[in-house]
Design an enzyme around this catalytic site. Structure first.
Site, PDB file in Angstrom:
ATOM      1  N   SER A 157     125.843   1.259  34.408  1.00 13.95           N
ATOM      2  CA  SER A 157     125.379   1.544  35.549  1.00 13.95           C
ATOM      3  C   SER A 157     124.426   2.810  35.168  1.00 13.95           C
ATOM      4  CB  SER A 157     126.471   2.119  36.326  1.00 13.95           C
ATOM      5  OG  SER A 157     126.948   3.128  35.641  1.00 13.95           O
ATOM      6  N   LYS A 158     123.060   2.864  36.347  1.00 13.69           N
ATOM      7  CA  LYS A 158     122.236   3.644  35.362  1.00 13.69           C
ATOM      8  C   LYS A 158     123.037   5.496  35.244  1.00 13.69           C
ATOM      9  CE  LYS A 158     118.489   2.465  38.401  1.00 13.69           C
ATOM     10  NZ  LYS A 158     117.929   2.074  39.144  1.00 13.69           N
TER      11      LYS A 158
END
Ligand code: GLU
Length: 500
Positions: free
Chosen positions: A269-270
């Site tokens: 995830s970012k």
């Protein structure tokens, strides 16, 4: 030979030469190209190459609100940068296009009609209000949510008549009895009870297909033989298998590859890792390092080596050897691999990469070629170059505090004197090799009663500005003796011992 997909109908196999391995990546152009796209694309590209097959880039842009042409362009650019472009794609064309789903609307409509005619799909006229109520009711009753099948039995004539005036979707008529089986190349047989599969919407009320419908129709018409994609699509696969069966088509082989994960094993995830391929490019990761790294995420080379070339990968890769354990996206390993790849380049190649990647700052290519031997062993990312080499272009502010800490045990006056002396030695021995100069500097230190390391540290801070830097004498040569001794004499004047 050109296959016109609009003429394809149930059972007619696409016209690829027998035995052609066809793989594909099918990203939705809804944002920055994701590292997961590069990773899955690599496996698909490699398997097609190993088999002399075809690798398709298909743009799944049926979500018209979220899809953008910029994102599509970035996907093309990212695959081109990695060196794994589609053999067939919206930009390169091919006989099985269009390769952009938004241009294939008529194909999906025709195929939906075919399913309806065969009793495998039906129009559903339920309003969104009704569906919301149904869902609320199911939730309150703690029952599984899903369509209750109210429109399943509407007869064809009524359905046609209502379709003229009412909005509708087309749903798959899932045979409630029995089970659906498919084999995942990595996991073996997966069996799903049909009663757990919803009557999936195939065509939305705006006439656009859903992912499931478009994906299966395209995979078939494009002659895809193996669907290699992220494991998050496993729950969708039974619907796809049902669709293949409803059309009377032979199913592709499925191989669901493990998702890339953050260190805590959550899906990448970012927030925890940069996920955009563009970020890696901007940081100065080499495409060959990215590919090597991606390959290692689900696969290992027989020789147990972590660093290998794309050719070596292609020669050995087989999707059935992909391991399903969740691979962790380890940035330290990526940095290491990138350093290894940087060291494999010739000086000229490295200079080209720095220039082409936009990392050269105010350095010309010729200057780069001259100084790169100082940095090639130290670079982990191309973006580090200008900062690392800045001392060659501009006089740095020496890290006097760092120097004081590193030379705590030295006598300050002796050190100052030795540093001045060293400057004279460098002038005298100008043009000589590293060895005689180093020997002379050692003598300077010894005569001053200093540890050699203390003198060299002072010279290094003077010339390069920092305590951790490329080697001293090559730096002096790159900088020129004149400028070097100015810096060295300056540090001799300004040196203050720790706590002094
Ligand atoms: N459009 C889907 C995605 O964005 C494709 C999944 C698949 O490969 O079937 O990931």
């Amino acid at each position: 030979m050109t296959a016109d997909p609009s003429e394809a109908s149930s059972g007619s196999p696409p016209a690829r030469p027998d035995g052609t391995v066809v793989t594909r990546i099918a990203p939705s152009p809804t944002g920055d190209p994701h590292v997961g796209t590069g990773y899955v694309a690599l496996f698909n590209w490699a398997w097609a190459k190993r088999n002399g097959g075809r690798f398709i880039l298909r743009i799944e842009d049926t979500d018209r609100e979220r899809s953008t042409p910029e994102s599509e362009q970035q996907i093309h650019d990212a695959l081109a940068w990695l060196g794994i472009p589609g053999d067939e794609s919206p930009s390169s064309g091919g006989d099985f296009g269009p390769y952009r789903q938004s241009e294939r609307g008529a194909i999906y409509t025709r195929h939906a009609e075919q399913l309806m005619a065969g009793g495998h799909a039906y129009r559903c006229f339920c309003t969104s209000e009704r569906l919301q109520e149904l869902r609320a009711f199911q939730k309150a009753a703690k029952r599984p949510t899903g369509y209750d099948g109210r429109c399943r039995e509407i007869d064809a004539a009524t359905s046609d008549a209502r379709a003229a005036t009412e909005p509708f979707v087309v749903r798959l008529k899932v045979d409630r009895a029995g089970e659906t089986r498919f084999t995942d190349l990595l996991r073996g047989e997966i069996v799903i009870q049909n009663e757990n599969v919803d009557d999936q919407v195939l065509i939305k009320s705006d006439g656009m297909p859903t992912y499931h419908m478009a994906n299966v129709v395209d995979d078939h018409l494009m002659g895809v033989t193996i669907v290699m994609r992220a494991e998050e699509w496993i729950p969708s696969t039974p619907k796809h298998v049902m669709l293949y069966a409803a059309f009377g088509w032979e199913c592709a082989v499925f191989a669901h590859v493990p998702l890339l994960r953050n260190a805590d094993k959550s899906k990448i995830s970012k927030r925890k890792n940069p996920t955009s391929l563009g970020w890696y490019r901007e940081q100065g990761f080499l495409p060959e390092a990215m590919l090597n790294f991606f390959a290692l995420q689900g696969w290992s080379i027989k020789a147990d080596d972590e660093e290998f070339t794309l050719e070596e990968f292609v020669a050995q890769f087989d999707p059935k050897d992909i391991s399903t354990g969740g691979p962790v996206f380890d940035m330290t390993k990526l940095d290491w691999l990138n350093g290894e790849k940087i060291r494999k380049l010739s000086r000229e190649e490295l200079a080209d990469r720095i220039v082409e990647g936009g990392f050269a700052g105010d350095w010309t290519r010729a200057e780069l070629v001259a100084v790169l031997p100082l940095f090639q062993d130290r670079l982990k990312r191309l973006s580090e170059f200008t900062a690392l080499a800045a001392y060659l272009k501009h006089r740095p502010e020496p890290d006097l505090e760092g120097l004081a800490n590193k030379t705590r045990k030295a006598d300050p006056d002796a050190l100052r004197g030795a540093v001045r002396k060293a400057a004279d030695v460098l002038v005298e021995l100008q043009g000589q090799g590293d060895e005689p100069r180093e020997a002379a500097l050692r003598i300077v230190a010894e005569e001053a009663g200093l540890k050699v390391g203390n003198l060299f540290m002072a010279l290094r801070v003077a010339v390069t500005g920092t305590t951790a830097s490329p080697p001293l004498l090559p730096s002096v040569d790159a900088l020129g003796v004149e400028e070097s001794v100015v810096r060295i004499r300056d540090v001799a004047e300004r040196y203050v011992p720790a706590g002094g």
